[in-house]
Design an enzyme around this catalytic site. Sequence first.
Site, PDB file in Angstrom:
ATOM      1  N   ASP A 160      -4.449  66.713  95.025  1.00  0.00           N
ATOM      2  CA  ASP A 160      -5.022  66.481  96.348  1.00  0.00           C
ATOM      3  C   ASP A 160      -4.223  67.234  97.415  1.00  0.00           C
ATOM      4  O   ASP A 160      -2.987  67.271  97.379  1.00  0.00           O
ATOM      5  CB  ASP A 160      -4.966  64.965  96.625  1.00  0.00           C
ATOM      6  CG  ASP A 160      -5.754  64.546  97.838  1.00  0.00           C
ATOM      7  OD1 ASP A 160      -6.950  64.829  97.870  1.00  0.00           O
ATOM      8  OD2 ASP A 160      -5.171  63.943  98.757  1.00  0.00           O
ATOM      9  N   GLU A 166       4.223  72.137  78.653  1.00  0.00           N
ATOM     10  CA  GLU A 166       4.746  71.409  77.484  1.00  0.00           C
ATOM     11  C   GLU A 166       3.649  70.585  76.823  1.00  0.00           C
ATOM     12  O   GLU A 166       3.720  70.269  75.646  1.00  0.00           O
ATOM     13  CB  GLU A 166       5.861  70.448  77.910  1.00  0.00           C
ATOM     14  CG  GLU A 166       7.158  71.115  78.279  1.00  0.00           C
ATOM     15  CD  GLU A 166       8.168  70.066  78.743  1.00  0.00           C
ATOM     16  OE1 GLU A 166       8.196  68.948  78.170  1.00  0.00           O
ATOM     17  OE2 GLU A 166       8.901  70.369  79.704  1.00  0.00           O
TER      18      GLU A 166
HETATM   19  O1  ISL Z   1     -11.913  68.285 104.235  1.00  0.00           O
HETATM   20  C1  ISL Z   1     -11.100  68.934 104.887  1.00  0.00           C
HETATM   21  C2  ISL Z   1     -11.459  69.421 106.219  1.00  0.00           C
HETATM   22  O2  ISL Z   1     -12.767  69.091 106.532  1.00  0.00           O
HETATM   23  C3  ISL Z   1      -9.811  69.317 104.367  1.00  0.00           C
HETATM   24  O3  ISL Z   1      -9.076  69.909 105.378  1.00  0.00           O
HETATM   25  C4  ISL Z   1      -8.904  68.279 103.764  1.00  0.00           C
HETATM   26  O4  ISL Z   1      -8.057  68.955 102.914  1.00  0.00           O
HETATM   27  C5  ISL Z   1      -9.570  67.214 102.986  1.00  0.00           C
HETATM   28  O5  ISL Z   1     -10.079  66.249 103.860  1.00  0.00           O
HETATM   29  C6  ISL Z   1      -8.598  66.576 102.003  1.00  0.00           C
HETATM   30  O6  ISL Z   1      -9.316  65.750 101.167  1.00  0.00           O
HETATM   31  C7  ISL Z   1      -8.618  65.039 100.188  1.00  0.00           C
HETATM   32  O7  ISL Z   1      -7.568  64.264 100.705  1.00  0.00           O
HETATM   33  C8  ISL Z   1      -7.936  63.228 101.607  1.00  0.00           C
HETATM   34  C9  ISL Z   1      -9.023  62.331 101.024  1.00  0.00           C
HETATM   35  O8  ISL Z   1      -9.518  61.475 102.013  1.00  0.00           O
HETATM   36  C10 ISL Z   1     -10.166  63.158 100.449  1.00  0.00           C
HETATM   37  O9  ISL Z   1     -11.120  62.319  99.874  1.00  0.00           O
HETATM   38  C11 ISL Z   1      -9.568  64.112  99.455  1.00  0.00           C
HETATM   39  O10 ISL Z   1     -10.512  64.869  98.763  1.00  0.00           O
HETATM   40  C12 ISL Z   1      -6.690  62.444 101.881  1.00  0.00           C
HETATM   41  O11 ISL Z   1      -6.069  62.111 100.679  1.00  0.00           O
END
Ligand code: ISL
Length: 544
Positions: free
Chosen positions: A210, A267
Amino acid sequence: MPQQQPDADSSTPSWWANSVGYQVYVRSFADSDGDGIGDLPGIIDRLEHLAWLGVDVVWLTPFFPSPMADFGYDVADYTDVNPLFGSLADMDRLIVRAHELGLRVVADLVPNHSSADHRWFQASKADRTNPYRGYYIWRDPAPDGGPPNNWLSHFGGPAWTLDPTTGQYYLHLFLPEQPDLNWRSEAVHTEFEAILRFWFERGLDGFRIDVAHALYKDAEFRDNPLLRPLEGLTNARDRFESLDHCYDLLQPESHHIFRQWRKVAAEYGAILIGETYVGTPRQLAELVPGDGLDIGFWFGTMKLRWEAAHIRETIREVAELVGHRTGWVTSSHDDSRPATRFGGGDLGRDRSLGLTTLLFGLPGMPFLYQGQELGLEDAVLRPDQLTDPVEVRNPGTPGRDGCRTPMPWDRSENAGFSTAAKTWLPVWHSPEESAQAQREAETSHLHLVRRLLDVRRQLGTLDSTVEWMGADEASIVAYRRGDVLFALNAGDDCALVPTGAGDPTLVVLYSSRSFVDPASTPGPVTLQPGEAVIARLGDPAGGR
Ligand code: ISL
């Protein structure tokens, strides 16, 4: 399962070469215990659908203990399973069953931030001298008592929250309940390496990482330059995008983490797939250079306008620069579904599958998001049904609930998702859209998608070159890999597929609009608007 070790330099694809991924949004896939929320035993019961569909890699969104401020992307314990979703024993069973069916399992690692409920953060905020203080990013207030700099949270408001007990601000690029970890702390590296090993030892085949583009932050915490004035902007996303994120995102040091993790993953023969949210193909190539992340998602396709030139431009440079390390997506739990984005109804569905077909021939790993195989559109929810903090906390900023409603499985109560009187998000789709109904109807969208996966699998490894065909302004976007051609009509009228020099003929192997006769006769091919084909080029005299 036979495990092939990937090369230390993952520029050579390993077992995932030619694989197709499938994203399961755990809360909405299948509920086995009737509490209205999907869970791991529910997924186990539905793995057969994925094997039947023909996917290879199943990515599960976070199933770890979490207070659910961001529906699991706020992890309170990285090495356990949330009782809401089951137990560690269920996860073990899920991995075993998936492997029996020939599926690999990838979990979601959330290393940019933990939950504020994580014991690390609880200790970190207890006092300034606590050994865990350095796990998170604490800064003194600005001279006026305000936040240390101008950084904004993705999810609205400043990226800093003051902790009254210790008198310092902590950083959170997402919700205040998601404090950012400090990757300049060696202890954080050690913790995460142990987390990777914990899951790989249990047989997990890899991680989707993520927010892989944001782990390190500028060492000096400089203000982000302003691209446009913030005054008058109320939409949280517009405000976030009004800053040039050169200091909070995309710091080059993040790559060290992935290089280190690659050694651990190697690994176990495991794959590392980055959620690499970047603006340009070059930035993606820099974040996924070959000795760290195996795959980086390209999200340019999430913002596509339905115009041939724009589609060509959005995918071509990535295919050239990132190649087999590209993760191709058109749908996710964060974005409006492609059938909706591309016009809704049959038009949207046709275009969505047309684009997917085009992406399936490019080097890299294509992914489907649950329900995409059914051609589902976004749900339209009432204000009182919304749950996503992005929208609930920022009224007027569209949230992500519309693409997260439960998967429709059959014609029974709650479309077979759950026996609960009330599900966490309402079941929106009709029984006729369900997997069962579409499996019974031989000409359904589901069967077209399944056939695409089948044809792609039968083609095996394609020629390593991607030769783009036709004029840049043509309404057909097409390329060939050796004698196999992929073409999409992104225009509003029927159009002829270009075949290049020598005017060779085409044998259509797959059409995204109809079930073609596998023994179809060679000839010129005309595509309907939104239609894509996979075809074999042959010379007009009949030879290949
Ligand atoms: O979606 C974005 C901008 O519109 C991205 O900049 C951003 O990286 C995205 O929102 C990240 O998403 C991920 O991390 C979030 C989570 O809420 C999302 O569901 C996940 O896919 C925080 O952990």
